[in-house]
Design a protein around this motif. Sequence first.
Motif, PDB file in Angstrom:
ATOM      1  N   ILE A   1       0.943  -1.120  -0.181  1.00 38.63           N
ATOM      2  CA  ILE A   1       0.248  -0.104   0.034  1.00 38.63           C
ATOM      3  C   ILE A   1       0.794   1.290  -0.031  1.00 38.63           C
ATOM      4  CG2 ILE A   1      -1.519   1.376   1.551  1.00 38.63           C
ATOM      5  CD1 ILE A   1      -2.784  -1.278   2.107  1.00 38.63           C
ATOM      6  N   GLU A   2       1.831   1.187   0.735  1.00 36.74           N
ATOM      7  CA  GLU A   2       2.849   2.417   0.691  1.00 36.74           C
ATOM      8  C   GLU A   2       3.438   2.761  -0.398  1.00 36.74           C
ATOM      9  OE1 GLU A   2       5.828   2.202   4.099  1.00 36.74           O
ATOM     10  OE2 GLU A   2       4.001   1.501   5.407  1.00 36.74           O
ATOM     11  N   LEU A   3       4.013   1.505  -1.148  1.00 30.63           N
ATOM     12  CA  LEU A   3       4.672   1.780  -2.371  1.00 30.63           C
ATOM     13  C   LEU A   3       3.599   2.162  -3.598  1.00 30.63           C
ATOM     14  CD1 LEU A   3       6.577  -1.674  -2.515  1.00 30.63           C
ATOM     15  CD2 LEU A   3       7.509   0.915  -2.430  1.00 30.63           C
ATOM     16  N   LEU A   4       2.321   1.697  -3.494  1.00 30.13           N
ATOM     17  CA  LEU A   4       1.493   2.117  -4.467  1.00 30.13           C
ATOM     18  C   LEU A   4       1.024   3.574  -4.215  1.00 30.13           C
ATOM     19  CD1 LEU A   4      -0.780  -1.235  -4.856  1.00 30.13           C
ATOM     20  CD2 LEU A   4       0.864  -0.251  -6.482  1.00 30.13           C
ATOM     21  N   SER A   5       0.877   3.829  -2.876  1.00 33.24           N
ATOM     22  CA  SER A   5       0.371   5.231  -2.699  1.00 33.24           C
ATOM     23  C   SER A   5       1.640   6.302  -2.881  1.00 33.24           C
ATOM     24  CB  SER A   5       0.354   5.676  -1.021  1.00 33.24           C
ATOM     25  OG  SER A   5      -0.628   4.834  -0.765  1.00 33.24           O
ATOM     26  N   ALA A   6       2.768   5.894  -2.997  1.00 36.09           N
ATOM     27  CA  ALA A   6       4.039   6.884  -3.541  1.00 36.09           C
ATOM     28  C   ALA A   6       3.937   6.841  -4.865  1.00 36.09           C
ATOM     29  CB  ALA A   6       5.495   6.014  -2.929  1.00 36.09           C
ATOM     30  N   ASN A   7       3.505   5.503  -5.581  1.00 41.31           N
ATOM     31  CA  ASN A   7       3.503   5.639  -7.143  1.00 41.31           C
ATOM     32  C   ASN A   7       2.396   6.530  -7.480  1.00 41.31           C
ATOM     33  OD1 ASN A   7       4.606   4.833  -9.692  1.00 41.31           O
ATOM     34  ND2 ASN A   7       3.305   2.903  -9.663  1.00 41.31           N
ATOM     35  N   ILE A   8       1.184   6.383  -6.830  1.00 41.64           N
ATOM     36  CA  ILE A   8       0.157   7.164  -7.036  1.00 41.64           C
ATOM     37  C   ILE A   8       0.493   8.737  -7.140  1.00 41.64           C
ATOM     38  CG2 ILE A   8      -2.301   7.958  -6.378  1.00 41.64           C
ATOM     39  CD1 ILE A   8      -2.859   4.995  -5.757  1.00 41.64           C
ATOM     40  N   ASN A   9       1.155   9.109  -5.981  1.00 42.81           N
ATOM     41  CA  ASN A   9       1.485  10.624  -5.732  1.00 42.81           C
ATOM     42  C   ASN A   9       2.225  11.056  -7.106  1.00 42.81           C
ATOM     43  OD1 ASN A   9      -0.074  10.656  -3.490  1.00 42.81           O
ATOM     44  ND2 ASN A   9       1.636  10.442  -2.169  1.00 42.81           N
ATOM     45  N   LYS A  10       3.238  10.187  -7.429  1.00 46.17           N
ATOM     46  CA  LYS A  10       4.350  10.595  -8.413  1.00 46.17           C
ATOM     47  C   LYS A  10       3.428  10.640  -9.818  1.00 46.17           C
ATOM     48  CE  LYS A  10       8.205   8.952 -11.157  1.00 46.17           C
ATOM     49  NZ  LYS A  10       7.401   9.452 -12.411  1.00 46.17           N
ATOM     50  N   LEU A  11       2.456   9.791  -9.952  1.00 44.09           N
ATOM     51  CA  LEU A  11       1.918   9.932 -11.259  1.00 44.09           C
ATOM     52  C   LEU A  11       0.899  11.091 -11.427  1.00 44.09           C
ATOM     53  CD1 LEU A  11       1.181   5.919 -11.972  1.00 44.09           C
ATOM     54  CD2 LEU A  11       2.858   7.505 -12.980  1.00 44.09           C
ATOM     55  N   THR A  12       0.428  11.175 -10.201  1.00 44.09           N
ATOM     56  CA  THR A  12      -0.643  12.311 -10.109  1.00 44.09           C
ATOM     57  C   THR A  12       0.191  13.756 -10.348  1.00 44.09           C
ATOM     58  OG1 THR A  12      -1.990  11.473  -8.411  1.00 44.09           O
ATOM     59  CG2 THR A  12      -2.175  13.714  -8.860  1.00 44.09           C
ATOM     60  N   THR A  13       1.249  13.837 -10.212  1.00 39.45           N
ATOM     61  CA  THR A  13       2.351  15.036 -10.185  1.00 39.45           C
ATOM     62  C   THR A  13       2.594  14.973 -11.625  1.00 39.45           C
ATOM     63  OG1 THR A  13       3.303  15.181  -8.018  1.00 39.45           O
ATOM     64  CG2 THR A  13       4.371  16.100  -9.750  1.00 39.45           C
ATOM     65  N   ASP A  14       2.809  13.795 -12.431  1.00 37.66           N
ATOM     66  CA  ASP A  14       3.200  13.813 -13.649  1.00 37.66           C
ATOM     67  C   ASP A  14       2.005  14.205 -14.572  1.00 37.66           C
ATOM     68  OD1 ASP A  14       5.812  12.739 -13.004  1.00 37.66           O
ATOM     69  OD2 ASP A  14       5.468  10.595 -13.635  1.00 37.66           O
ATOM     70  N   ILE A  15       0.816  13.739 -14.314  1.00 33.43           N
ATOM     71  CA  ILE A  15      -0.409  14.210 -14.835  1.00 33.43           C
ATOM     72  C   ILE A  15      -0.489  15.564 -14.633  1.00 33.43           C
ATOM     73  CG2 ILE A  15      -2.736  13.956 -14.773  1.00 33.43           C
ATOM     74  CD1 ILE A  15      -2.697  11.172 -13.971  1.00 33.43           C
ATOM     75  N   ARG A  16      -0.306  16.316 -13.723  1.00 37.04           N
ATOM     76  CA  ARG A  16      -0.375  17.703 -13.674  1.00 37.04           C
ATOM     77  C   ARG A  16       0.695  18.484 -14.594  1.00 37.04           C
ATOM     78  NH1 ARG A  16       0.518  18.285  -8.592  1.00 37.04           N
ATOM     79  NH2 ARG A  16      -1.486  17.332  -8.016  1.00 37.04           N
TER      80      ARG A  16
END
Length: 84
Positions: A34-49
Amino acid sequence: EKKDEEVEFAKFQTWCTQEGARLKSEVTKNGETIELLSANINKLTTDIRTHGERIATLSQEVAGHEADIKAEEAQRAKDHEAYL
């Protein structure tokens, strides 16, 4: 009969201990996932922005270039009319 119940209870107790350890291990492992996926989601959200901002900038540039092309084509047509 009492001996049979003691044996069955011992089996059940052993199963509970083993199952508890397995579940604890799974919870720990899934927590890490969950921690790894959350970090990945945050990174991808920043990439999308970031990509969205870049797309907006490029869209504005394209619109500017298209306007320049139309203006130049109009000027060429005007110059061509004047030449004839």
